[in-house]
Each structure stands twice: as structure tokens, then as C-alpha cells.
Write a protein that holds these residues in place. Structure first.
Motif, short mmCIF file in Angstrom:
data_model
loop_
_atom_site.label_atom_id
_atom_site.label_comp_id
_atom_site.label_asym_id
_atom_site.label_seq_id
_atom_site.Cartn_x
_atom_site.Cartn_y
_atom_site.Cartn_z
N ASP A 32 0.83 -1.21 0.00
CA ASP A 32 0.00 0.00 0.00
C ASP A 32 0.86 1.26 0.00
O ASP A 32 0.58 2.23 -0.70
N LEU A 33 1.93 1.23 0.79
CA LEU A 33 2.84 2.38 0.84
C LEU A 33 3.51 2.59 -0.51
O LEU A 33 3.58 3.72 -1.01
N ALA A 34 4.02 1.52 -1.09
CA ALA A 34 4.69 1.65 -2.40
C ALA A 34 3.73 2.20 -3.45
O ALA A 34 4.09 3.07 -4.23
N ASN A 35 2.50 1.70 -3.44
CA ASN A 35 1.52 2.18 -4.41
C ASN A 35 1.21 3.66 -4.20
O ASN A 35 1.20 4.44 -5.15
N ALA A 36 0.98 4.05 -2.96
CA ALA A 36 0.65 5.45 -2.68
C ALA A 36 1.83 6.37 -3.00
O ALA A 36 1.64 7.47 -3.52
N TRP A 37 3.04 5.91 -2.76
CA TRP A 37 4.23 6.73 -2.93
C TRP A 37 4.59 6.88 -4.41
O TRP A 37 5.04 7.94 -4.84
N GLN A 55 4.24 13.27 3.82
CA GLN A 55 3.78 13.06 5.18
C GLN A 55 2.31 12.66 5.19
O GLN A 55 1.89 11.79 5.94
N LYS A 56 1.52 13.28 4.33
CA LYS A 56 0.09 12.93 4.24
C LYS A 56 -0.10 11.50 3.75
O LYS A 56 -1.03 10.82 4.18
N ILE A 57 0.75 11.05 2.85
CA ILE A 57 0.68 9.65 2.40
C ILE A 57 0.90 8.72 3.60
O ILE A 57 0.13 7.78 3.81
N LEU A 58 1.94 8.99 4.36
CA LEU A 58 2.23 8.16 5.52
C LEU A 58 1.08 8.18 6.52
O LEU A 58 0.64 7.13 7.00
N GLU A 59 0.59 9.36 6.81
CA GLU A 59 -0.51 9.48 7.78
C GLU A 59 -1.77 8.80 7.27
O GLU A 59 -2.50 8.17 8.04
N GLY A 60 -2.03 8.89 5.96
CA GLY A 60 -3.20 8.25 5.38
C GLY A 60 -3.16 6.74 5.50
O GLY A 60 -4.20 6.07 5.48
N LEU A 61 -1.97 6.20 5.63
CA LEU A 61 -1.81 4.75 5.80
C LEU A 61 -1.69 4.35 7.27
O LEU A 61 -1.44 3.20 7.59
N GLY A 62 -1.87 5.33 8.15
CA GLY A 62 -1.79 5.04 9.58
C GLY A 62 -0.38 4.98 10.12
O GLY A 62 -0.16 4.50 11.23
#
Length: 71
Positions: A32-37, A55-62
Motif C-alpha cells: 500500500d505504501l509503495a503504491n501510494a508513494w 507526510q500525508k501519504i504516511l498518515e493516510g496509511l496510519g
């Protein structure tokens, strides 16, 4: 990055190496992180993400503990 098949595997590895655990996540969360990033990387108008966008990507993934706070 180290990949472990279970929490027990991680625990044994830490004991054998005398290390403290860093951040851990499931393979699914890593995907999920790789896809979002990176999912927009090939878009014609791509530009690098800003620190705040990342930072918003990280926060969005919890991913919100101190390990995941970008400088």
C-alpha cells in the motif's frame, strides 16, 4: 529492510542479533505504501512530492508514530 514471515520470526531474529525493533509493517501495508508513494510516477505531469504530500501519504496509511515523521 528485513522481511520476516511472522512476529515470532522477528522476535527470534532480534534476540539473536541483540537489536531493538524499528518500524514494522505487514507485506500488504508495504505494498500500500509503495503504491501510494509511486503510483503517479509515470504520469506525464509528474513532479516530486513535497515533504507535506509525503507526510500525508504516511498518515493516510496510519503510519504516524515518530519513526514516520519526515524531517
Amino acid at each position: 529492510m528485513n522481511l520476516f514471515r511472522s512476529e515470532e520470526h522477528l522476535r527470534r531474529w532480534l534476540e539473536q542479533n541483540g537489536d531493538e525493533p524499528g518500524a514494522t509493517m505487514t507485506a500488504r501495508k508495504l505494498g500500500d505504501l509503495a503504491n501510494a508513494w509511486w503510483s503517479d510516477r509515470l504520469a506525464p505531469g509528474w513532479r516530486p512530492h513535497t515533504r507535506d504530500e509525503n507526510q500525508k501519504i504516511l498518515e493516510g496509511l496510519g503510519l504516524t508514530d515518530s519513526f514516520w515523521q519526515l524531517p
